[in-house]
Structure formats: C-alpha cells, structure tokens
Design a protein around this motif. Structure first.
Motif, PDB file in Angstrom:
ATOM      1  N   SER A  19     -23.039  23.414  35.541  1.00  0.00           N
ATOM      2  CA  SER A  19     -23.722  22.200  35.987  1.00  0.00           C
ATOM      3  C   SER A  19     -23.806  21.156  34.869  1.00  0.00           C
ATOM      4  CB  SER A  19     -25.130  22.535  36.495  1.00  0.00           C
ATOM      5  OG  SER A  19     -25.886  23.169  35.485  1.00  0.00           O
ATOM      6  N   PRO A  21     -21.758  18.850  31.516  1.00  0.00           N
ATOM      7  CA  PRO A  21     -20.594  17.970  31.417  1.00  0.00           C
ATOM      8  C   PRO A  21     -19.263  18.719  31.369  1.00  0.00           C
ATOM      9  CG  PRO A  21     -21.914  17.894  29.395  1.00  0.00           C
ATOM     10  CD  PRO A  21     -22.670  18.701  30.402  1.00  0.00           C
ATOM     11  N   MET A  24     -17.711  18.510  34.618  1.00  0.00           N
ATOM     12  CA  MET A  24     -17.522  17.167  35.166  1.00  0.00           C
ATOM     13  C   MET A  24     -16.182  16.549  34.795  1.00  0.00           C
ATOM     14  SD  MET A  24     -21.151  15.360  34.381  1.00  0.00           S
ATOM     15  CE  MET A  24     -22.711  16.115  34.800  1.00  0.00           C
ATOM     16  N   VAL A  41     -12.372  12.316  35.158  1.00  0.00           N
ATOM     17  CA  VAL A  41     -13.675  12.692  35.709  1.00  0.00           C
ATOM     18  C   VAL A  41     -13.413  13.381  37.038  1.00  0.00           C
ATOM     19  CG1 VAL A  41     -15.896  11.853  36.562  1.00  0.00           C
ATOM     20  CG2 VAL A  41     -14.839  10.776  34.567  1.00  0.00           C
ATOM     21  N   ALA A  45     -18.586  14.409  40.184  1.00  0.00           N
ATOM     22  CA  ALA A  45     -19.347  14.186  38.955  1.00  0.00           C
ATOM     23  C   ALA A  45     -19.809  12.742  38.813  1.00  0.00           C
ATOM     24  CB  ALA A  45     -18.501  14.564  37.745  1.00  0.00           C
ATOM     25  N   ASP A  46     -20.898  12.585  38.086  1.00  0.00           N
ATOM     26  CA  ASP A  46     -21.400  11.275  37.724  1.00  0.00           C
ATOM     27  C   ASP A  46     -20.517  10.747  36.593  1.00  0.00           C
ATOM     28  OD1 ASP A  46     -22.738   9.105  36.633  1.00  0.00           O
ATOM     29  OD2 ASP A  46     -24.619  10.174  36.285  1.00  0.00           O
ATOM     30  N   ALA A  50     -20.479  11.908  32.596  1.00  0.00           N
ATOM     31  CA  ALA A  50     -19.265  12.591  32.146  1.00  0.00           C
ATOM     32  C   ALA A  50     -18.639  11.855  30.966  1.00  0.00           C
ATOM     33  CB  ALA A  50     -18.266  12.705  33.292  1.00  0.00           C
TER      34      ALA A  50
END
Length: 170
Positions: A19, A21, A24, A41, A45-46, A50
C-alpha cells in the motif's frame, strides 16, 4: 542493507509496501539519475504521491556514491566503538526492478561493503530476493515464497549475471 527501499522493495507483494509508493510505480531504475525519464505511475495510484517518492529517490542521489557514503558512515561508527561491522543481509527483489538495475545495485552495494572491509551475505538464496531460482519450484500463494516441488531433491539454477554483479563469477 536495503536502501533505498523504494527501489529494493519495488512491487513487493506484502505490507507495508503493497500500500506504499513501491506499489504505485513501475519501471523505477537504478541509479536514480536515470529514474525520472523511465518511471511510470501504475493505476489507480495517486500520481502526486507516487512522483513525490520518485523525486525524493532522485534528489537523494541513489547510486554507487550514495551507497558508499552510507556504508562508510557505518564503518566510521564501528571503528569509533572498536567493533567489527558485518552486513548479514542485503538484496533487491527479483520481481520488482529490471534485471540490469538490480544487478547494478547489487554490484554497487557489494563493492561498497568490500571497499569498507565489511563482510557480507546476500538475502536470500532462491526466494524472491535470491541469486538462484528453484528450477523445479512452486510458488506459495500469499507470501510468494518459492519452494522446491520436491524437497528431497531441490534443484536450483543460479543467475550468472547476478553472480558476476556480486563478484562471485567472472
């Protein structure tokens, strides 16, 4: 020694990396100087979080020089206390980084340890961080451990490129 964790644990299938980076992004290369041009990315993912992790990796200058600095810091600490320092494990996931980046990281870490006269061992033999693969193996769901299909006759195949990176083969 597993620094930088963003690279060594890229796409690790367990928490907290699942969960974080590491889950991500894809195509994170080592050394960090080449990372921004290649990284991707991964959805969903955000992208801001990331890329913040990737920019930190790049700004920290992860490469042979940075690894050597970290190891030298440990060596200095040990000498000041009159103790012998040993690195009992280091490694990078086989399933995360690309093979060339992983081999370079292993080579740079081994070189840094050896130049500081620090003994070392690689973690592990034939699992997800390994230098060999179980040629008759099977993967245990959940933790992704690779175990021999026949425990009485485990067959392993060494990765010659990794052995060269570790200075164990020419």
């Amino acid at each position: 020694y597993y620094e930088p964790m963003l690279f060594t644990h890229l796409n690790a299938p367990w928490e907290p990396y699942l969960s974080g980076p590491q889950a991500m992004i894809g195509n994170l290369v080592y050394p960090a100087s080449n990372a921004l041009a290649r990284v991707t990315v991964l959805p969903p993912a955000d992208p801001i979080a990331a890329m913040a992790a990737v920019r930190q990796y790049v700004s920290e200058g992860w490469g042979a020089k940075r690894i050597k600095q970290e190891i030298t810091q440990g060596q200095t600490w040990a000498r000041a206390r009159g103790v012998t320092l040993m690195c009992t494990e280091f490694g990078a996931l086989r399933v995360g980084p690309d093979a060339v980046s992983r081999q370079q990281w292993l080579s740079d870490t081994r070189s840094g340890l050896q130049s500081a006269a620090i003994g070392w061992t690689v973690w592990d033999y034939a699992d997800v961080f390994g230098i060999a693969t179980a040629s008759n193996g099977r993967v245990i769901p959940g933790d992704q451990a690779i175990v021999p299909a026949d425990p009485r006759n485990p067959q392993r195949q060494f990765d010659s490129r990794v052995l060269r990176a570790l200075g164990l083969m020419r």
